[in-house]
Design an enzyme around this catalytic site. Structure first.
Site, short mmCIF file in Angstrom:
data_model
loop_
_atom_site.label_atom_id
_atom_site.label_comp_id
_atom_site.label_asym_id
_atom_site.label_seq_id
_atom_site.Cartn_x
_atom_site.Cartn_y
_atom_site.Cartn_z
N CYS A 113 0.88 -1.31 -0.09
CA CYS A 113 -0.03 0.26 0.01
C CYS A 113 0.82 1.23 0.15
CB CYS A 113 -0.96 -0.11 1.04
SG CYS A 113 -0.31 0.16 2.83
N HIS A 130 -0.69 11.22 16.17
CA HIS A 130 -1.42 10.46 15.03
C HIS A 130 -0.17 9.54 14.36
CE1 HIS A 130 -3.95 10.07 11.43
NE2 HIS A 130 -2.61 10.17 10.63
N HIS A 156 -4.02 4.75 10.17
CA HIS A 156 -5.38 4.19 10.21
C HIS A 156 -5.28 2.77 10.22
CE1 HIS A 156 -6.38 8.49 8.80
NE2 HIS A 156 -7.47 8.01 9.28
N ASP A 168 -8.72 -4.69 5.64
CA ASP A 168 -8.06 -5.75 4.77
C ASP A 168 -6.71 -6.38 4.96
OD1 ASP A 168 -6.52 -3.56 4.58
OD2 ASP A 168 -7.29 -2.71 2.65
N ARG A 173 -5.06 -4.44 8.97
CA ARG A 173 -3.73 -3.55 8.63
C ARG A 173 -3.71 -2.23 9.16
NH1 ARG A 173 -3.50 0.15 3.75
NH2 ARG A 173 -5.78 -0.34 3.47
N CYS A 203 -1.84 0.82 9.08
CA CYS A 203 -1.47 1.51 8.22
C CYS A 203 -0.70 2.76 8.76
CB CYS A 203 -2.35 1.78 7.03
SG CYS A 203 -1.69 2.69 5.60
#
Ligand code: FE
Length: 130
Positions: free
Chosen positions: A65, A101, A104, A108, A117, A119
Site C-alpha cells: 500500500c 497520529h 489508520h 483488509d 492492516r 497502516c
C-alpha cells in the site's frame, strides 16, 4: 500507560516540521516515500514523538500500500478513533501515550492472522533494530 501532555508549542520545538505535520496535525506522508516502507529487519517500532514501543517487527508485512503495515500493535499501546473526514469512514490510530497520529487501521489485512492492516506513516515511527 502514563500519558504525556505537551503543548503544541512544545511539540513544535521537539519534532521536525514533517513529523509535526503528521503526528500533531494528522497529516499523511506520500505513499512509497517513507523510510520504513520496505524495512523487514527484526526490531521494534517506537513512537517518533514519545518513544513508546508500538509495533514489533514480527507483525510487519508487505501490504503493497506504500506505507508500513502491521497486522497487530503491541496491546494497549494504540488508541482507536472514528474518523469520518475526507468523505471516508475510517478508524484512526494514535499513540496511547502521547496522542500522536500514527495512521489508520483497515479490515483488509492478512486473512491467516488478524485480518487487520495497521497502516502507519514512517515518520510517526522510529525503528530500533534488535
Ligand atoms: Fe507517542
Amino acid at each position: 500507560m502514563d500519558k504525556i501532555n505537551k503543548t503544541e508549542e512544545e511539540w513544535k520545538k521537539e519534532l521536525s516540521p514533517d513529523e509535526y505535520r503528521i503526528l500533531r496535525q494528522k497529516g499523511t506522508e506520500i505513499p512509497f516515500s517513507g523510510e520504513y516502507d520496505k524495512t523487514f529487519e527484526s526490531g521494534m517500532y517506537k513512537c517518533a514523538a514519545c518513544g513508546a514501543e508500538l509495533f514489533d517487527s514480527t507483525h510487519k508485512y508487505d501490504s503493497g500500500c506504500g506505507w508500513p503495515a502491521f497486522d497487530e500493535a503491541i496491546p494497549g499501546t494504540v488508541e482507536f478513533h472514528e474518523d469520518n473526514t475526507l468523505g471516508m469512514s475510517r478508524v484512526e490510530i494514535t499513540c496511547a501515550k502521547c496522542g500522536g497520529h500514527l495512521g489508520h487501521v483497515f479490515p483488509d489485512g492478512p486473512k491467516n492472522t488478524t485480518g487487520k492492516r495497521f497502516c502507519v506513516n514512517s515518520r510517526s515511527l522510529k525503528f530500533k533494530k534488535s
